[in-house]
Design a protein around this motif. Structure first.
Motif, short mmCIF file in Angstrom:
data_model
loop_
_atom_site.label_atom_id
_atom_site.label_comp_id
_atom_site.label_asym_id
_atom_site.label_seq_id
_atom_site.Cartn_x
_atom_site.Cartn_y
_atom_site.Cartn_z
N GLY A 15 26.43 33.90 52.46
CA GLY A 15 27.79 33.39 52.26
C GLY A 15 28.77 34.24 53.03
N THR A 16 29.81 34.74 52.35
CA THR A 16 30.82 35.56 53.01
C THR A 16 30.56 37.05 52.81
N SER A 17 29.35 37.41 52.42
CA SER A 17 28.98 38.82 52.28
C SER A 17 27.82 39.15 53.23
N PRO A 58 33.43 46.69 50.40
CA PRO A 58 32.51 46.28 49.33
C PRO A 58 31.75 44.99 49.64
N LEU A 59 32.34 44.11 50.46
CA LEU A 59 31.65 42.84 50.76
C LEU A 59 30.50 43.01 51.74
N THR A 60 30.43 44.18 52.36
CA THR A 60 29.33 44.43 53.30
C THR A 60 28.57 45.70 52.89
N SER A 61 28.64 46.03 51.62
CA SER A 61 27.93 47.21 51.12
C SER A 61 27.09 46.76 49.91
N LYS A 62 26.17 45.86 50.20
CA LYS A 62 25.44 45.17 49.13
C LYS A 62 23.94 45.20 49.39
N VAL A 63 23.20 45.12 48.31
CA VAL A 63 21.73 45.15 48.41
C VAL A 63 21.13 44.11 47.48
N ARG A 93 25.94 46.30 37.49
CA ARG A 93 26.70 45.66 36.41
C ARG A 93 27.29 44.32 36.81
N GLN A 94 27.15 43.92 38.05
CA GLN A 94 27.61 42.59 38.43
C GLN A 94 26.53 41.89 39.23
N ASN A 95 26.62 40.59 39.25
CA ASN A 95 25.75 39.76 40.08
C ASN A 95 26.51 39.44 41.37
N CYS A 96 25.88 38.81 42.33
CA CYS A 96 26.59 38.37 43.53
C CYS A 96 26.02 37.04 44.00
N GLY A 97 26.86 36.01 43.94
CA GLY A 97 26.43 34.67 44.32
C GLY A 97 26.38 34.47 45.82
N ASN A 98 27.08 35.31 46.58
CA ASN A 98 26.99 35.19 48.04
C ASN A 98 25.68 35.77 48.54
N ILE A 99 25.35 36.98 48.11
CA ILE A 99 24.07 37.57 48.51
C ILE A 99 22.92 36.70 47.99
N PRO A 248 35.56 43.47 34.93
CA PRO A 248 35.80 42.11 35.38
C PRO A 248 36.59 42.07 36.69
N LYS A 249 36.47 40.93 37.39
CA LYS A 249 37.30 40.66 38.55
C LYS A 249 38.63 40.12 38.04
N LEU A 250 39.66 40.21 38.88
CA LEU A 250 40.97 39.65 38.50
C LEU A 250 41.35 38.62 39.54
N PHE A 267 40.78 40.19 43.08
CA PHE A 267 40.58 41.64 43.21
C PHE A 267 39.19 41.98 42.67
N ILE A 268 38.39 42.73 43.49
CA ILE A 268 36.96 42.89 43.18
C ILE A 268 36.54 44.32 42.85
N PRO A 269 37.13 45.05 41.99
CA PRO A 269 38.35 44.70 41.28
C PRO A 269 39.59 45.37 41.86
N SER A 275 38.04 36.26 50.77
CA SER A 275 37.88 34.86 50.37
C SER A 275 37.78 34.85 48.83
N ILE A 276 36.62 34.51 48.30
CA ILE A 276 36.39 34.62 46.86
C ILE A 276 34.87 34.61 46.65
N GLY A 277 34.40 35.32 45.66
CA GLY A 277 32.97 35.32 45.35
C GLY A 277 32.53 33.95 44.83
N VAL A 278 31.25 33.67 44.98
CA VAL A 278 30.72 32.37 44.53
C VAL A 278 30.82 32.24 43.00
N LEU A 279 30.29 33.25 42.31
CA LEU A 279 30.31 33.17 40.85
C LEU A 279 31.73 33.41 40.33
N GLY A 280 32.51 34.17 41.10
CA GLY A 280 33.93 34.30 40.77
C GLY A 280 34.60 32.94 40.83
N ALA A 281 34.33 32.18 41.89
CA ALA A 281 34.92 30.84 42.03
C ALA A 281 34.40 29.91 40.94
O1 NQM Z 1 31.27 36.23 42.71
C1 NQM Z 1 32.32 39.81 45.62
C2 NQM Z 1 31.15 38.30 47.06
C3 NQM Z 1 31.38 38.88 45.72
C4 NQM Z 1 30.61 38.46 44.58
C5 NQM Z 1 32.72 40.41 44.41
C6 NQM Z 1 30.12 37.07 44.60
C7 NQM Z 1 30.24 36.23 43.41
O2 NQM Z 1 32.00 37.62 47.57
O3 NQM Z 1 29.29 35.50 43.17
O4 NQM Z 1 29.60 36.57 45.57
O5 NQM Z 1 33.31 39.70 43.59
O6 NQM Z 1 32.51 41.60 44.26
O7 NQM Z 1 30.08 38.52 47.63
#
Ligand code: NQM
Length: 384
Positions: A15-17, A58-63, A93-99, A248-250, A267-269, A275-281
């Motif tokens: 996605g955007t990560s 943070p959007l490009t520091s993921k595993v 402590r968080q999931n990531c829908g983009n990764i 939480p995200k804001l 804000f992440i956070p 843009s916006i995270g997938v699960l955030g959206a």
């Molecule tokens: O909300 C960034 C991202 C994310 C998380 C974050 C994500 C999601 O854009 O599912 O993808 O909110 O830290 O990768």
């Protein structure tokens, strides 16, 4: 700790990560040894991550850590790890829908799942939350095809679609049990449709909600208010002390300007998402569908069961979302999204040598090593 001198790794855009994808068996089984190794692989702590794979944001520091699942209802297990940029922190402590979008293709690439002739569907158990997803993507001739015509706002060009469906999760959609809460004097809606998120009317914080992310990040008065809201909302949402957590995200809400349901700044956070995270959206969309939530009067009401278009700084993200607002408590019925992913490099990564002074977590209030701007979370966040 020493750990392996080289590790098999695939760098992918999801996605955007962007992140580093590993088979669990290629990493140490002990979480502390694994995290220490991942910090060295990503080049953290360092605001530029100059000595590793991380992209200094943070959007490009993921595993992603992926393995065959022991659960008969899943093909693979996916553990998401957020790697601190300028702090030696690794958080699950968080999931990531983009990764997540890259997990299915990666599972096929590594032989964990056999590819179908045309399309492959992978059932994914997401270890961070215990929730599930099913990802479907093209595999013509039994090989992952990354080329296609699906566009994702925030990603140049087009690529093959990865369609991700999320069955309803077991976690409460309204973690505080209420559709509105007053937090730090502001009416908010705390919602979790995959990502714990606090919805805040932008106007309540004296911003329009249309500002550029960089301009919002420079607004220190706004940062202070967001920090107070987040620290108070975390315990209310059952997350405990969230001082060093990335949830939480804001999400700030403002009326749509481009035909969608709502405009957002997330804000992440602490850093503002480009843009916006997938699960955030997904959480924002579910929140907008709940009568009485703070989106009322701001968002254009999406018709139930319809696609909810969430506008963000670089375009929009469409979420298929349906909730059952009349259930007690309200629940999500269905969530789905289209993303894209791409294999960038497949090979061997050589971790930076271990040096204890770089990996020891600083005491609260202590300057991270090497000297860097202080941050308000393990997301490589902006100065506070
Ligand atoms: O909300 C960034 C991202 C994310 C998380 C974050 C994500 C999601 O854009 O599912 O993808 O909110 O830290 O990768």
């Amino acid at each position: 700790m020493t750990g392996p001198a080289e590790v098999r790794c695939m760098l992918m855009r999801g996605g955007t990560s962007k992140g580093a994808y590993f088979l669990a068996e290629d990493l140490p089984a002990d979480p502390a040894a694994r995290d220490e190794l991942l910090l060295r692989i990503m080049g953290s702590p360092d605001p530029r991550q100059i000595d590793g794979l991380g992209g200094a944001h943070p959007l490009t520091s993921k595993v992603a850590v992926v393995s065959a699942s022991a659960d008969p209802a899943a093909d693979v297990d996916y553990l998401f790890l957020q790697i601190g940029v300028d702090r030696p922190e690794v958080s699950d402590r968080q999931n990531c829908g983009n990764i997540l979008a890259g997990v299915g293709p990666f599972a096929v690439e590594r032989g964990l799942v056999a590819a179908g002739d045309d399309e492959t569907s992978v059932r994914i158990r997401m270890l961070n939350t215990g929730e599930r997803a099913v990802a479907a993507f093209p595999t013509p001739g039994g090989r992952v095809d990354y080329a296609g015509d699906a566009a994702v706002s925030g990603v140049p060009g087009t690529a093959a679609p990865v369609t991700i469906g999320f069955p309803p999760g077991a976690r409460p959609l309204l973690p505080t049990g209420r559709v509105r809460d007053t937090v730090a004097g502001i009416e908010v809606t705390c919602v979790d449709n995959g990502m714990p998120t606090v919805l805040v009317p932008a106007a309540a914080l004296n911003v329009t909600g249309y500002e550029e992310p960089g301009d919002l990040e420079e607004d220190l008065a706004l940062a202070d208010r967001l920090c107070v809201i987040r620290l108070a909302a975390g315990p209310l949402m059952g997350l405990g002390d969230v001082e060093t957590a990335t949830v939480p995200k804001l999400t700030l809400l403002a009326p749509s300007r481009a035909g969608g349901a709502v405009t957002t700044r997330t804000f992440i956070p602490v850093r503002c998402h480009t843009s916006i995270g997938v699960l955030g959206a997904a959480s924002v969309a579910a929140g907008l569908l709940l009568p009485g939530a703070v989106g009322e009067g701001i968002a254009t009401p999406p018709r139930r069961g319809d696609r909810v278009r969430i506008e963000h700084p670089t375009g929009f993200l469409d979420i298929e979302a349906a909730v059952d607002p009349d259930a007690f408590p309200p629940t999500a019925r269905r969530t789905a999204v289209i993303r894209t992913a791409r294999k960038i490099i497949d090979g061997t990564v050589f971790p930076r040598a271990a040096s204890p002074e770089l990996t020891a977590a600083p005491e609260p209030g202590e300057t991270p090593v090497p000297p860097a701007r202080p941050s308000g979370g393990n997301d490589g966040s902006a100065p506070r």
